[in-house]
Enzyme design. Structure first.
Site, PDB file in Angstrom:
ATOM      1  N   ASP A  52      -0.432 -12.618   2.289  1.00  0.00           N
ATOM      2  CA  ASP A  52      -1.215 -11.449   3.028  1.00  0.00           C
ATOM      3  C   ASP A  52      -1.493 -11.840   4.420  1.00  0.00           C
ATOM      4  OD1 ASP A  52      -2.377  -9.500   4.106  1.00  0.00           O
ATOM      5  OD2 ASP A  52      -4.150  -9.237   2.600  1.00  0.00           O
ATOM      6  N   HIS A  85     -10.756 -14.294   3.706  1.00  0.00           N
ATOM      7  CA  HIS A  85     -12.059 -13.802   3.353  1.00  0.00           C
ATOM      8  C   HIS A  85     -13.089 -14.656   2.742  1.00  0.00           C
ATOM      9  CE1 HIS A  85      -9.364  -9.727   2.485  1.00  0.00           C
ATOM     10  NE2 HIS A  85      -9.240 -10.069   3.890  1.00  0.00           N
ATOM     11  N   HIS A 120       0.864  -1.142  -0.031  1.00  0.00           N
ATOM     12  CA  HIS A 120      -0.128  -0.029   0.117  1.00  0.00           C
ATOM     13  C   HIS A 120       0.809   1.286  -0.023  1.00  0.00           C
ATOM     14  CE1 HIS A 120      -2.404  -2.931   2.322  1.00  0.00           C
ATOM     15  NE2 HIS A 120      -3.397  -2.443   1.853  1.00  0.00           N
ATOM     16  N   ASP A 146       2.221   1.972   3.340  1.00  0.00           N
ATOM     17  CA  ASP A 146       3.123   0.929   3.738  1.00  0.00           C
ATOM     18  C   ASP A 146       4.835   1.500   3.606  1.00  0.00           C
ATOM     19  OD1 ASP A 146       1.077  -0.755   4.103  1.00  0.00           O
ATOM     20  OD2 ASP A 146       1.609  -1.972   2.400  1.00  0.00           O
ATOM     21  N   GLU A 163      -8.617 -13.804  -1.294  1.00  0.00           N
ATOM     22  CA  GLU A 163      -7.889 -14.329  -0.165  1.00  0.00           C
ATOM     23  C   GLU A 163      -8.643 -15.383   0.466  1.00  0.00           C
ATOM     24  OE1 GLU A 163      -6.427 -10.974   2.245  1.00  0.00           O
ATOM     25  OE2 GLU A 163      -6.686 -11.865   4.113  1.00  0.00           O
ATOM     26  N   ASP A 183      -5.645 -13.826   9.150  1.00  0.00           N
ATOM     27  CA  ASP A 183      -4.257 -13.772   8.416  1.00  0.00           C
ATOM     28  C   ASP A 183      -3.041 -14.270   8.527  1.00  0.00           C
ATOM     29  OD1 ASP A 183      -5.534 -11.918   6.518  1.00  0.00           O
ATOM     30  OD2 ASP A 183      -4.829 -10.139   7.632  1.00  0.00           O
ATOM     31  N   ASP A 205     -10.582 -11.985  10.618  1.00  0.00           N
ATOM     32  CA  ASP A 205      -9.479 -12.248   9.752  1.00  0.00           C
ATOM     33  C   ASP A 205      -8.278 -12.336  10.266  1.00  0.00           C
ATOM     34  OD1 ASP A 205      -8.623 -12.352   7.054  1.00  0.00           O
ATOM     35  OD2 ASP A 205      -8.576 -10.052   7.043  1.00  0.00           O
ATOM     36  N   ASP A 208      -4.541 -13.743  -2.484  1.00  0.00           N
ATOM     37  CA  ASP A 208      -3.839 -13.548  -1.173  1.00  0.00           C
ATOM     38  C   ASP A 208      -3.728 -14.763  -0.579  1.00  0.00           C
ATOM     39  OD1 ASP A 208      -3.469 -10.952  -1.824  1.00  0.00           O
ATOM     40  OD2 ASP A 208      -4.544 -10.040  -0.394  1.00  0.00           O
TER      41      ASP A 208
HETATM   42  C1  XLS Z   1      -7.454  -6.895   4.440  1.00  0.00           C
HETATM   43  C2  XLS Z   1      -6.805  -6.914   3.006  1.00  0.00           C
HETATM   44  C3  XLS Z   1      -5.845  -6.068   2.752  1.00  0.00           C
HETATM   45  C4  XLS Z   1      -5.817  -6.075   1.219  1.00  0.00           C
HETATM   46  C5  XLS Z   1      -4.877  -4.802   0.602  1.00  0.00           C
HETATM   47  O1  XLS Z   1      -8.148  -7.479   4.876  1.00  0.00           O
HETATM   48  O2  XLS Z   1      -6.559  -8.309   2.929  1.00  0.00           O
HETATM   49  O3  XLS Z   1      -4.622  -6.552   3.263  1.00  0.00           O
HETATM   50  O4  XLS Z   1      -5.113  -7.189   0.716  1.00  0.00           O
HETATM   51  O5  XLS Z   1      -5.524  -3.825   0.839  1.00  0.00           O
HETATM   52 NI    NI Z   2      -6.906 -10.770   5.380  1.00  0.00          NI
HETATM   53 NI    NI Z   3      -5.462  -9.361   1.345  1.00  0.00          NI
END
Ligand code: XLS
Ligand code: NI
Ligand code: NI
Length: 442
Positions: free
Chosen positions: A344, A276, A106, A109, A273, A314, A312, A301
């Protein structure tokens, strides 16, 4: 050889991570990911197109709603621009040592926002020159970038869907700059994740208007991107909720419907993702398959959630059952094209050693490499393909074929149904699950 580009090494004592095979006891080595190994005509590196995510790997410090930072960044500098440059050095050192050929970021970042829109632009363009130099020095490429239009308080009511036009326009400033930087860095895709493009309550929301604004905004971004020479794919990353309660890009099917409703389907695809998809009540493979079936599978992702947690998390992907099912869809689709597998994903908050970032990526890369090998063997043997083809064989000839080709109407279909003999046929799910296990464990 030095695997770092600046004059300082940040991940000291860790060299390039090599493939050592499954017999190796060295935790800092790949057991399954052998970048140059050929599988079905392509190297693992070409199939998997791994990317490291800048935000989780080099910005996040373990802060959560209940506690402060746990991770110390050795590249931290008090001056924001010096910090950005040192962080970039550390990032490219990491990409080179771990061997992810791509990265994603981003704007927020990589570059400090500063105290005005003008300083945001100036900083970002300066830092992106630095990123370009580091890309050239290392050969690492940009898989995608995106605008962070969800963290700053100005976006608390949304970005493109904000009820205040001034905020929508401010978001456009970021997206425009991100597209400029993407083209400068030769980005292969451009992502929109609509974290705050949704709503909390209908009591204050005109949903129809917000969705139209989102489509208008994406159309403008598409037109601008094409006008400055962006040839890659625009990607929407679906997520059902978090941070907003109802996100407009709920899942793959909703997103594809939206893109088609507003005529954006030729330039946009989905970035799926895993975590998600599971938050939306699907499996990872389901959302990949939905995209594949519509020709909308753009990128991935690559992470995993926690089945006991409804948010989430991750996590780095370690579940080889899931990676195998995902790779089955991806291989059947013919690969990810200009997309890739972007981690991600974040280390757990209490994984505070510097080497933990390497171990996390090694696990993710090995899990997908293993999934790739198993999926490729399954496809080669055609065991699932033959079973599924046989299951639908009644549509391949006779009246069934006529139906599939649109050569029947409801009356002729009903007439056939009147005399049809129905023979019960098992779906054989347990047989297929056992078969899958025999490939996974074999
Ligand atoms: C957040 C998202 C984010 C996107 C990019 O949940 O996964 O990290 O991948 O903005
Ligand atoms: Ni995520
Ligand atoms: Ni993402």
């Amino acid at each position: 050889m030095n695997y770092f580009v600046g004059d300082q090494e940040y991940f000291k004592g860790i060299g390039k991570i090599e493939f050592e095979g499954k017999g190796s006891k060295n935790p800092l080595s790949f057991k399954y990911y052998d970048a140059k190994k050929k599988i079905a005509g392509k190297t693992m590196e070409e199939h998997l197109r791994f990317a490291t995510a800048y935000w989780h790997s080099f910005c996040a410090d373990g802060t959560d709603p209940f506690g402060s930072a746990t991770m110390v960044h050795p590249y931290h500098k008090a001056d924001p621009m010096a910090n950005a440059m040192a962080k970039a050095d550390a990032a490219f050192e990491f990409f080179t040592k771990i061997g992810t050929p791509f990265y994603c970021f981003h704007d927020a970042d990589v570059s400090p926002e500063g105290d005005s829109a003008a300083s945001y632009e100036a900083n970002f363009h300066k830092v992106s020159d630095g990123l370009l130099a580091r890309q050239k020095a290392t050969g690492v490429k940009l898989l995608w970038n995106t605008a962070n239009v969800f963290t700053h308080p100005r976006y608390m009511n949304g970005a493109a869907t904000n009820p205040d036009f001034a905020v929508v326009a401010r978001a456009a400033l970021q997206v425009k700059n991100c597209l400029d930087v993407n083209v400068k860095l030769g980005g292969q895709n451009y992502v929109f994740w609509g974290g705050r493009e949704g709503y909390m309550t209908l009591l204050n929301t005109d949903m129809k208007r917000e969705r139209e604004h989102l489509a208008r905004f994406l159309t403008m971004a598409r037109d601008y991107g094409r006008s400055i020479g962006f040839k890659g794919t625009f990607l929407i990353e679906p997520k059902p909720m978090e941070p907003t309660k109802h996100q407009y890009d709920f899942d793959a099917a909703t997103t594809i419907g939206f893109l088609k409703e507003f005529g954006l389907q030729d330039d946009f695809k989905c970035n799926i993702e895993a975590n998600h998809a599971t938050l939306a009540g699907h499996t990872f493979a389901h959302d990949l398959q939905v995209c594949s079936d519509s020709g909308m599978l753009g990128s991935v992702d690559a992470n995993q959630g926690d089945s006991q947690n409804g948010w989430d998390t991750d996590e780095f992907p370690t579940n080889v059952y899931e990676t195998t099912l995902a790779m089955l869809v991806i291989l059947r689709h013919g690969g990810l094209g200009s997309g890739g597998l972007n981690f991600d994903a974040k280390r757990r908050r209490n994984s505070t050693d510097l080497e933990d970032l390497f171990l996390a990526h090694i696990g993710g890369m090995d899990s997908f490499a293993y999934g790739l090998e198993v999926a490729s063997r399954i496809l080669e043997d055609k065991v699932l393909a033959n079973f599924v083809a046989e299951r639908y064989a009644s549509f391949d000839s006779g009246e069934g074929k006529k139906f599939a080709q649109g050569a029947m109407d409801l009356s002729s279909l009903a007439a056939y149904g009147k005399g049809a003999t129905i023979i019960q046929k098992s779906g054989k799910q347990e047989y297929l699950q056992n078969l899958l296990n025999s490939y996974l464990l074999g």
